[in-house]
Design an enzyme around this catalytic site. Structure first.
Site, mmCIF file in Angstrom:
data_model
loop_
_atom_site.group_PDB
_atom_site.id
_atom_site.type_symbol
_atom_site.label_atom_id
_atom_site.label_comp_id
_atom_site.label_asym_id
_atom_site.label_seq_id
_atom_site.Cartn_x
_atom_site.Cartn_y
_atom_site.Cartn_z
ATOM 1 C CG ASN A 1 -0.521 -0.218 2.479
ATOM 2 O OD1 ASN A 1 0.888 0.430 2.550
ATOM 3 N ND2 ASN A 1 -0.753 -0.206 3.188
ATOM 4 C CG HIS B 1 3.317 0.364 4.119
ATOM 5 N ND1 HIS B 1 2.284 -0.592 4.712
ATOM 6 C CD2 HIS B 1 5.163 -0.743 4.398
ATOM 7 C CE1 HIS B 1 3.326 -1.474 5.006
ATOM 8 N NE2 HIS B 1 4.213 -1.965 4.525
#
EC number: 3.5.99.6
Length: 256
Positions: free
Chosen positions: A137, A139
């Site tokens: 995602n 990160h």
């Protein structure tokens, strides 16, 4: 300085990644090195062990800091980051165990442990070279989407997407088993305390977030995009992770 390297062969990518770390040790034998866990660094770590065994590169003066660690997991658990780092790297080197730094996974006060870890990094005068990979995602470390740029080392609540990804990779057998929190270096910690960063990304599943990391304006939804603001970050990609990059970005990259 922002440099992008794109590798046609994945093995060459791993060799290049390992060379960055080995060269740093040669330049400064008492370097402070930052490490990550997960699938991305594994081959690099294997090459570091091979180099130590064959070329006798010494790690006895090296200090290490890891980006993150799960909360409420036993340090002996095979998926704890301290266990992974020892199994995949540290147990095979001559590194001084007293110089290995990872947040305590079983701390009775995780918030205080995060503060202590932040202070420890600062007292050490930061990190000379930090290995970072990008999550599904977008990160970095466990700075999940929505983490502010000014975040220091803190306790992060893992997103459902991250938890499901851990299960998909056979790290844990069920949602109940997966830790729901982690102590992680913050975005500001990474930007301010790491003198040089090597961001490694490979595989088709990382293509979209790699594009966002490099081409979107820095934003909290893809915390890896904040690396654009670091003065000395190199991006080490394979052709699959780079497959969605626009022409302008590709022109600036070095193909190897």
């Amino acid at each position: 300085m922002r440099e992008i390297y794109i590798f046609k062969d994945l093995q060459d990518l791993h060799k290049f990644s390992a060379k960055q770390i080995i060269d740093q040790i040669k330049i400064k034998k008492d370097s402070t090195l930052g490490f990550a866990t997960g699938k991305t660094p594994l081959k690099t770590y294997q090459l570091l062990v091979k180099d130590h065994q064959e070329n006798k590169t010494s790690w006895k003066d090296i200090t290490s800091f890891n980006l993150d660690e799960f909360v409420d997991i036993d340090p002996s658990h095979p998926e704890s980051f301290i266990k992974q780092m020892k199994s995949n790297l540290f147990d095979h080197l001559d590194i001084n165990e007293q110089k290995i730094n990872i947040p305590k996974s079983n701390s009775s006060n995780p918030d205080q442990e995060a503060l202590n870890y932040e202070n420890k990094i600062r007292k050490n005068n930061g990190i000379d070279l930090q290995f970072i990979s990008i999550g599904v995602n977008g990160h970095i470390a466990y700075n999940e989407p929505g983490t502010p740029k000014d975040s220091l080392t803190h306790v992060s609540n893992l997103t459902k997407e991250t938890i499901l990804d851990l299960i998909a990779k056979n790290k844990f057998s069920s949602i109940d088993e997966v830790p729901k929190k982690a102590i992680t270096m913050g975005v500001k910690t990474i930007l301010n305390q790491c003198k040089k960063i090597m961001m490694v990304s490979f595989g088709k599943e990382k293509a979209q977030v790699t594009k966002q990391m490099l081409e979107d304006k820095p934003n909290e939804n893809v915390t890896a995009s904040f690396l654009q603001e670091h003065p000395n970050c190199i991006y080490i990609l394979d052709k699959e992770a780079a497959s969605l990059l626009n022409e302008e970005t590709l022109k600036k990259a070095k193909w190897i």
